[in-house]
Scaffold this motif. Structure first.
Motif, mmCIF file in Angstrom:
data_model
loop_
_atom_site.group_PDB
_atom_site.id
_atom_site.type_symbol
_atom_site.label_atom_id
_atom_site.label_comp_id
_atom_site.label_asym_id
_atom_site.label_seq_id
_atom_site.Cartn_x
_atom_site.Cartn_y
_atom_site.Cartn_z
ATOM 1 N N ASN A 37 36.114 28.188 42.066
ATOM 2 C CA ASN A 37 36.364 26.760 41.822
ATOM 3 C C ASN A 37 37.518 26.326 42.735
ATOM 4 O O ASN A 37 38.610 25.970 42.260
ATOM 5 C CB ASN A 37 36.714 26.468 40.352
ATOM 6 C CG ASN A 37 35.479 26.418 39.476
ATOM 7 O OD1 ASN A 37 34.397 26.107 39.941
ATOM 8 N ND2 ASN A 37 35.659 26.733 38.201
ATOM 9 N N SER A 57 39.815 37.195 47.237
ATOM 10 C CA SER A 57 40.712 38.246 46.744
ATOM 11 C C SER A 57 40.862 39.349 47.796
ATOM 12 O O SER A 57 40.170 39.365 48.812
ATOM 13 C CB SER A 57 40.146 38.842 45.458
ATOM 14 O OG SER A 57 39.070 39.700 45.788
ATOM 15 N N GLY A 104 30.550 31.448 47.472
ATOM 16 C CA GLY A 104 30.474 30.017 47.693
ATOM 17 C C GLY A 104 31.843 29.346 47.758
ATOM 18 O O GLY A 104 32.028 28.398 48.532
ATOM 19 N N HIS A 110 30.132 19.538 37.128
ATOM 20 C CA HIS A 110 31.360 19.465 37.934
ATOM 21 C C HIS A 110 32.548 19.020 37.087
ATOM 22 O O HIS A 110 33.684 19.429 37.337
ATOM 23 C CB HIS A 110 31.159 18.539 39.136
ATOM 24 C CG HIS A 110 30.321 19.170 40.222
ATOM 25 N ND1 HIS A 110 29.954 18.506 41.366
ATOM 26 C CD2 HIS A 110 29.784 20.413 40.337
ATOM 27 C CE1 HIS A 110 29.236 19.315 42.138
ATOM 28 N NE2 HIS A 110 29.104 20.469 41.520
ATOM 29 N N THR A 152 28.497 44.796 44.207
ATOM 30 C CA THR A 152 29.698 44.876 43.367
ATOM 31 C C THR A 152 29.952 43.596 42.565
ATOM 32 O O THR A 152 30.919 43.530 41.808
ATOM 33 C CB THR A 152 30.931 45.144 44.264
ATOM 34 O OG1 THR A 152 30.883 44.230 45.368
ATOM 35 C CG2 THR A 152 30.942 46.573 44.777
ATOM 36 N N VAL A 153 29.114 42.583 42.748
ATOM 37 C CA VAL A 153 29.295 41.342 41.979
ATOM 38 C C VAL A 153 29.222 41.680 40.485
ATOM 39 O O VAL A 153 28.358 42.453 40.054
ATOM 40 C CB VAL A 153 28.211 40.303 42.354
ATOM 41 C CG1 VAL A 153 28.186 39.138 41.378
ATOM 42 C CG2 VAL A 153 28.434 39.816 43.784
ATOM 43 N N SER A 161 25.293 27.923 49.986
ATOM 44 C CA SER A 161 26.267 27.346 50.931
ATOM 45 C C SER A 161 26.143 27.971 52.322
ATOM 46 O O SER A 161 26.502 27.346 53.319
ATOM 47 C CB SER A 161 27.681 27.531 50.377
ATOM 48 O OG SER A 161 28.624 26.813 51.123
ATOM 49 N N ASP A 174 22.817 29.161 38.486
ATOM 50 C CA ASP A 174 23.080 28.203 39.571
ATOM 51 C C ASP A 174 21.829 28.027 40.442
ATOM 52 O O ASP A 174 21.454 26.899 40.789
ATOM 53 C CB ASP A 174 24.255 28.710 40.420
ATOM 54 C CG ASP A 174 24.816 27.645 41.347
ATOM 55 O OD1 ASP A 174 24.491 26.462 41.169
ATOM 56 O OD2 ASP A 174 25.589 28.002 42.267
ATOM 57 N N ARG A 233 39.909 42.209 47.475
ATOM 58 C CA ARG A 233 38.783 43.152 47.330
ATOM 59 C C ARG A 233 38.183 43.541 48.669
ATOM 60 O O ARG A 233 37.877 44.704 48.906
ATOM 61 C CB ARG A 233 37.727 42.527 46.418
ATOM 62 C CG ARG A 233 36.427 43.300 46.261
ATOM 63 C CD ARG A 233 35.417 42.514 45.421
ATOM 64 N NE ARG A 233 35.323 41.124 45.826
ATOM 65 C CZ ARG A 233 34.637 40.681 46.892
ATOM 66 N NH1 ARG A 233 33.959 41.522 47.638
ATOM 67 N NH2 ARG A 233 34.627 39.393 47.184
ATOM 68 N N VAL A 274 34.674 30.494 48.930
ATOM 69 C CA VAL A 274 35.294 30.699 50.246
ATOM 70 C C VAL A 274 34.529 29.904 51.304
ATOM 71 O O VAL A 274 35.125 29.262 52.174
ATOM 72 C CB VAL A 274 35.347 32.211 50.597
ATOM 73 C CG1 VAL A 274 35.917 32.413 51.993
ATOM 74 C CG2 VAL A 274 36.169 32.974 49.578
ATOM 75 N N LEU A 290 26.158 44.069 50.242
ATOM 76 C CA LEU A 290 27.548 43.661 49.970
ATOM 77 C C LEU A 290 27.688 43.042 48.584
ATOM 78 O O LEU A 290 28.796 42.862 48.089
ATOM 79 C CB LEU A 290 28.021 42.641 51.014
ATOM 80 C CG LEU A 290 28.103 43.103 52.469
ATOM 81 C CD1 LEU A 290 28.503 41.929 53.367
ATOM 82 C CD2 LEU A 290 29.091 44.250 52.617
ATOM 83 N N HIS A 323 30.920 27.666 37.676
ATOM 84 C CA HIS A 323 29.868 26.664 37.902
ATOM 85 C C HIS A 323 28.543 27.041 37.218
ATOM 86 O O HIS A 323 27.940 26.238 36.495
ATOM 87 C CB HIS A 323 29.688 26.528 39.412
ATOM 88 C CG HIS A 323 28.678 25.532 39.844
ATOM 89 N ND1 HIS A 323 28.719 24.200 39.506
ATOM 90 C CD2 HIS A 323 27.572 25.675 40.635
ATOM 91 C CE1 HIS A 323 27.706 23.565 40.052
ATOM 92 N NE2 HIS A 323 26.980 24.433 40.741
ATOM 93 N N THR A 363 25.029 29.939 45.691
ATOM 94 C CA THR A 363 25.216 28.529 46.011
ATOM 95 C C THR A 363 24.290 28.000 47.104
ATOM 96 O O THR A 363 24.079 26.780 47.193
ATOM 97 C CB THR A 363 26.653 28.283 46.490
ATOM 98 O OG1 THR A 363 26.849 29.030 47.715
ATOM 99 C CG2 THR A 363 27.669 28.747 45.473
ATOM 100 N N THR A 396 29.165 37.233 50.416
ATOM 101 C CA THR A 396 29.292 38.404 49.536
ATOM 102 C C THR A 396 28.715 38.150 48.147
ATOM 103 O O THR A 396 28.692 39.053 47.318
ATOM 104 C CB THR A 396 30.773 38.827 49.381
ATOM 105 O OG1 THR A 396 31.492 37.763 48.733
ATOM 106 C CG2 THR A 396 31.404 39.153 50.729
#
Ligand SMILES: NC(=O)c1ccc[n+]([C@@H]2O[C@H](COP(=O)([O-])OP(=O)(O)OC[C@H]3O[C@@H](n4cnc5c(N)ncnc54)[C@H](O)[C@@H]3O)[C@@H](O)[C@H]2O)c1
Length: 382
Positions: free
Chosen positions: A72, A40, A99, A273, A183-184, A145, A195, A42, A101, A180, A283, A143, A139
């Protein structure tokens, strides 16, 4: 303990203001032009985009931006980004986000160098032989990832949510600045907790060889996640809790907890999934529904480990008590534990089961997860 090779090539640069170093990391890898991917707008409002692009400019690195990657993530967006990356002949992909992105960026990086449609890499019709170098500024911690080679993307046309993973798709460097993540949203914080716990328990419960040391690592991660989630729900600005949550998240799926284990599978992910692919469920929210339902079906197959889980995580005695305690904790923090909370009803089960059975082949566990078994687990989750 089973034989293993543990090699994780990703550098984690962890801590406050570390996003200001991203340009130096790319420069150290000789990158001059990068595709900057994000979700986004953001990151433009909160100054992160400026901090990252300033850091790139300081090293003389130019960038082409590609925003709008959704949670997703979908393969059509990955295809669009691959076209942009080819047009501009970028040398690397820099993901700034969570995750979704990061995963899309791995698919983009591999897809750019694949002579064919990128979805072939997900169906395994083709293998990943190369990828552009991948960098990330994380951010949202959930995940893993940022320090693994996996990427999960949905094909909106076929309603398949599949993954890739290759030695070429580890990020070179990931910046993990817990500040960072302040703000989640509350919802995504609790989905993330779910997760991370899911990444931890898949191997813990299903592995045929599960050394005690690996179990203890997993238990440390889960206990840390439980404690820090509660702290963060009460005090989102608590940096110490945010940092431990983030590092536990990275550790949960960077391969370390799986070293020396053998014969594990990912049944909770396999089922979840399908929920994300068919109903666009977040997820982690899908996983907090599936995990207790799966555990109720599975625990008698590994009773000692479920007893251990109850004792080590919750100070309780029996497998059933441990499962109930986990479900209660999910309820307490506000992540769903029933399909009905996701808007999924019994009428949706036949299509969901078909989709899961498609995944089961892909996950290599179709012999165990038959239609009857998947039906039982999903009915437990209603
Ligand atoms: N690669 C892997 O190993 C792996 C493992 C597990 C899950 N996944 C996949 O990752 C995806 C989910 O990723 P995720 O859980 O990181 O969430 P996400 O990246 O989808 O982000 C969730 C939401 O949070 C927002 N967000 C991100 N950072 C934020 C911030 N700092 N402040 C405010 N809002 C922020 C995003 O814009 C988005 O709306 C799923 O598709 C899942 O299947 C991948």
């Amino acid at each position: 303990m089973d034989n293993f090779i543990f090699h994780n090539p990703t550098t984690i640069d962890f801590g406050t203001d570390k996003e200001q170093q991203i340009g130096q990391h790319l420069a150290a890898h000789g990158i001059k032009k990068v595709l900057l991917t994000y979700g986004s707008e953001r990151i433009k409002r909160d100054g992160l985009f400026d901090a990252v692009t300033k850091s790139l400019a300081a090293q003389g690195i130019s960038f082409v931006e590609f925003g709008g990657i959704v949670s997703n993530p979908v393969i059509s967006t990955v295809r669009e980004a691959i076209a942009v990356a080819r047009t501009h002949q970028v040398e690397a992909v820099l993901a700034v986000g969570g995750g979704s992105v990061l995963d899309s960026s791995k698919a983009i990086a591999a897809g750019v160098l694949h002579n064919g449609d990128v979805w072939e890499l997900f169906t395994r019709a083709a293998t990943i032989n190369a990828a552009l170098p991948i960098f990330s500024v994380l951010t949202l911690a959930a995940t893993g990832s940022e320090m693994n080679n996996g990427a999960v993307v949905t094909n909106e046309e076929t309603k398949e949510k599949f993954a890739i993973g290759s030695p070429h798709t580890f990020p070179k460097v990931s910046i993990v600045n817990p500040a960072l993540m302040q703000t989640v949203s509350r919802d995504y914080l609790v989905y993330s907790a779910s997760d991370i716990i899911a990444h931890s328990i898949e191997g813990y419960f299903t592995a045929k060889v599960q050394p005690r040391f690996q179990s203890r690592l997993v238990e440390a991660i889960i206990k840390t996640v439980i404690e820090t989630t509660e702290t963060l729900l009460a005090d989102p600005a608590n940096y110490g809790a945010r940092a431990e949550f983030a590092w536990a998240s990275t550790q949960a799926l960077n391969g370390l907890t799986y070293a020396g284990t053998a014969g594990f599978s990912y049944p909770n992910h396999m089922i979840e999934h399908s929920l994300s692919a068919l109903f666009n469920v977040p997820h982690g929210a899908g996983l907090s529904v599936i995990m207790p339902a799966w555990m109720k079906w599975y625990h008698s197959r590994n009773p000692e480990q479920f007893k251990r889980f109850a004792q080590e995580i919750f100070g309780l005695e029996t497998a059933e008590q441990g499962i109930a305690a986990l479900e209660k904790w999910f309820d307490k923090i506000g992540t769903p534990t029933h399909l009905s909370q996701l808007g999924i009803t019994e009428a949706d089960l036949p299509a969901t089961i078909d989709n899961v059975l498609g995944n089961a082949k892909w996950f290599g566990i179709a012999e165990i997860y038959t239609r009857d078994v998947v039906t039982t687990i999903l009915k437990n989750a209603l």
